[in-house]
Design an enzyme around this catalytic site. Structure first.
Site, PDB file in Angstrom:
ATOM      1  N   HIS A 163       0.846  -1.213   0.000  1.00 52.00           N
ATOM      2  CA  HIS A 163       0.000   0.000   0.000  1.00 52.00           C
ATOM      3  C   HIS A 163       0.875   1.255   0.000  1.00 52.00           C
ATOM      4  O   HIS A 163       0.458   2.303   0.496  1.00 52.00           O
ATOM      5  CB  HIS A 163      -0.933   0.047   1.216  1.00 52.00           C
ATOM      6  N   SER A 285      13.485  21.839 -17.514  1.00 47.65           N
ATOM      7  CA  SER A 285      12.275  22.648 -17.668  1.00 47.65           C
ATOM      8  C   SER A 285      12.667  23.933 -18.376  1.00 47.65           C
ATOM      9  O   SER A 285      13.795  24.414 -18.232  1.00 47.65           O
ATOM     10  CB  SER A 285      11.705  22.956 -16.282  1.00 47.65           C
ATOM     11  N   LYS A 291      15.368  21.928 -12.522  1.00 48.89           N
ATOM     12  CA  LYS A 291      14.664  20.679 -12.789  1.00 48.89           C
ATOM     13  C   LYS A 291      15.453  19.629 -13.561  1.00 48.89           C
ATOM     14  O   LYS A 291      16.114  19.919 -14.535  1.00 48.89           O
ATOM     15  CB  LYS A 291      13.383  20.971 -13.578  1.00 48.89           C
ATOM     16  N   GLU A 298       8.081   8.581 -17.428  1.00 48.76           N
ATOM     17  CA  GLU A 298       6.676   8.984 -17.584  1.00 48.76           C
ATOM     18  C   GLU A 298       6.161   8.536 -18.949  1.00 48.76           C
ATOM     19  O   GLU A 298       5.030   8.069 -19.090  1.00 48.76           O
ATOM     20  CB  GLU A 298       6.542  10.504 -17.435  1.00 48.76           C
TER      21      GLU A 298
END
Ligand code: ARG
Length: 462
Positions: A163, A285, A291, A298
């Site tokens: 979990h 970025s 970043k 992704e």
């Protein structure tokens, strides 16, 4: 001919209908061109060996002339100078047009006893054999990298989670080889797809066979298939089914990659910091100078949805399709190609990432709060004679008294089969080796068969 018609090898067609039905075939079929030439060489060889047909459709010399020209087409495909026009409709008619332009009647004869329907089916199977073997090799490479990573960090503690909450002491070795084993399991599906694909549909023709003494076993053997499909209607109906099975196998691989990607995204967040993604494998970025984003991971997550969608779409196309060839099948081709290409590029990029994946052992150790040792504590009480449920209740009632234990000791106590200290890394390495050897021998056998069909006329390697 009215202006609203466009001449093709197989009659005049309204230009809008031609464009709509041809779709992206002139582009997609370029990937089938090599296989189309090889399958045609096998078909012509078989026709030339039909002793009962007099006069022979092709003499041995005529067969050689056709195969020589097919090899010239292969050369053009490889050098980028072969193309398929809209009027050709697809690779099959483009190759026939070329053979006819160069060889006249010999070109006009190659389509004897076959249809574009069994031709495209066999092309796709040859394409699939090549792609599946490539994909198995890439799965094995990633599995190998993960074992190497697991061996290197075998004893580095990592909190095991359920979990997403801290659960029990675990290790990086366990984490890495869990993905290895998942990939090796996925290969069972891929091997099933390979086996299903290993049957030759040639001779099905439009879907129902032909009134000629064609030798279907011979073409199957020449092309390196284990056997021909027996029932010619099934050979036609199996198109699309095989694409859906291959894509289902690809989807399983992608599911493994996607869940692994999710772990990496999560545990490389600064809040965890377990993993360090090398900066050159991250993207920046346009506004925030600090970043380093895990875009690769992704995109693997998103592409998993794409591949699953390809698999679903193919089976949805098939669902209400009657038996025998239907043009719907053409649209399964692009889905198969996209799903396969996406899975293979995801495997390669994930391998690159694992190769240079860094870790921060201090952060991994920091993750061990005392709760992680609660089950071990209960089992300690069990060792003293207390029934497990009582030990569980006792520890649950005294959680605030739990002491911070030693993760290394906790890990080495878990030494049963497949637990953090009981992992058989050598067995994984052995399995990966076997997989790679299996790819190598099947590739070599396929290449031998296909070279033989081309009778040594091919200039470049195939
Ligand atoms: N491009 C077609 C396909 O992919 C080839 C077969 C065409 N057959 C036909 N009867 N129109 O299915």
């Amino acid at each position: 001919m009215a202006k609203s018609e466009k001449k093709t090898i197989v009659g005049s067609i309204h230009p809008d209908v031609l464009a709509f039905t041809v779709g992206r075939d002139p582009v997609l079929d370029m990937d089938l061109a090599l296989w189309d030439c090889i399958a045609t060489a096998a078909h012509v060889t078989m026709l030339s060996a039909m002793k009962k047909v007099k006069p022979a459709i092709f003499t041995a010399r005529e067969r050689d002339l056709v195969i020589q020209e097919l090899c010239a087409v292969i050369g053009d495909v490889q050098s980028g100078s072969f193309s398929i026009s809209e009027a050709d409709q697809d690779v099959h008619l483009a190759v026939e047009r070329r053979l006819t332009a160069v060889l006249g009647d010999l070109g006009r004869k190659v389509h004897t006893g076959r249809s574009r329907n069994d031709q495209v089916a066999v092309d796709i199977r040859l394409h699939m054999r090549d792609q599946i073997l490539g994909m198995i090799g890439e799965v094995a490479q990633l599995a190998r990298r993960l074992v190497t990573f697991g061996v290197r960090h075998a004893a580095v503690p990592m909190v095991g989670r359920t979990h997403l909450q801290p659960a029990m002491p675990s290790s990086l070795g366990l984490w890495a080889t869990a993905w290895t084993e998942s990939l090796l399991d996925d290969l069972f599906m891929v091997e099933a797809a390979y086996k299903l694909n290993d049957r030759c549909p040639l001779g099905s023709a439009a879907s129902y066979g032909v009134p000629l003494p064609i030798d279907r076993r011979m073409t199957a053997r020449l092309l390196g298939f284990e056997e021909p499909h027996h029932n010619v209607l099934h050979a036609a109906n199996a198109r699309g089914k095989i694409e859906s099975v291959v894509l289902a196998a690809c989807a399983q691989i992608m599911l493994t990659l996607s869940r692994m990607a999710e772990d990496l995204i999560l545990f490389s967040m600064p809040e965890f910091g377990y993993f360090v993604l090398p900066p050159e494998l991250c993207t920046g970025s346009s506004i925030m100078p600090q970043k380093y984003n895990p875009d690769v991971l992704e995109l693997i997550r998103a592409k998993t949805a794409v591949v699953m969608g390809c698999a679903d779409t193919v089976s949805t196309i098939l669902k209400a399709m009657p038996g025998g060839y239907n043009r719907d099948l053409q649209d399964t081709k692009e889905l198969y190609m996209e799903g396969m290409r996406t899975t293979r590029s995801s495997l390669r990029i994930m391998t690159l990432l694992v190769e240079s994946l860094g870790i921060c052992e201090a952060k991994l150790r920091d993750g061990f709060g005392s709760g992680v040792f609660a089950t071990d504590k209960a089992l300690e009480l069990v060792a003293g004679g207390m029934p497990f449920r009582d030990a569980y209740q006792y520890v649950r009632a005294h959680l605030d008294e739990l002491e911070q234990a030693d993760p290394d000791a906790a890990l080495s106590a878990k030494n049963h089969l497949g637990a953090p200290a009981g992992l058989d890394f050598a067995a994984y390495q052995e399995r990966v080796k076997e997989v790679l050897a299996g790819v190598k021998s099947r590739r070599a056998a396929s290449r031998r068969a296909l070279r033989k069909v081309l009778r040594g006329f091919a200039k470049a390697d195939i």
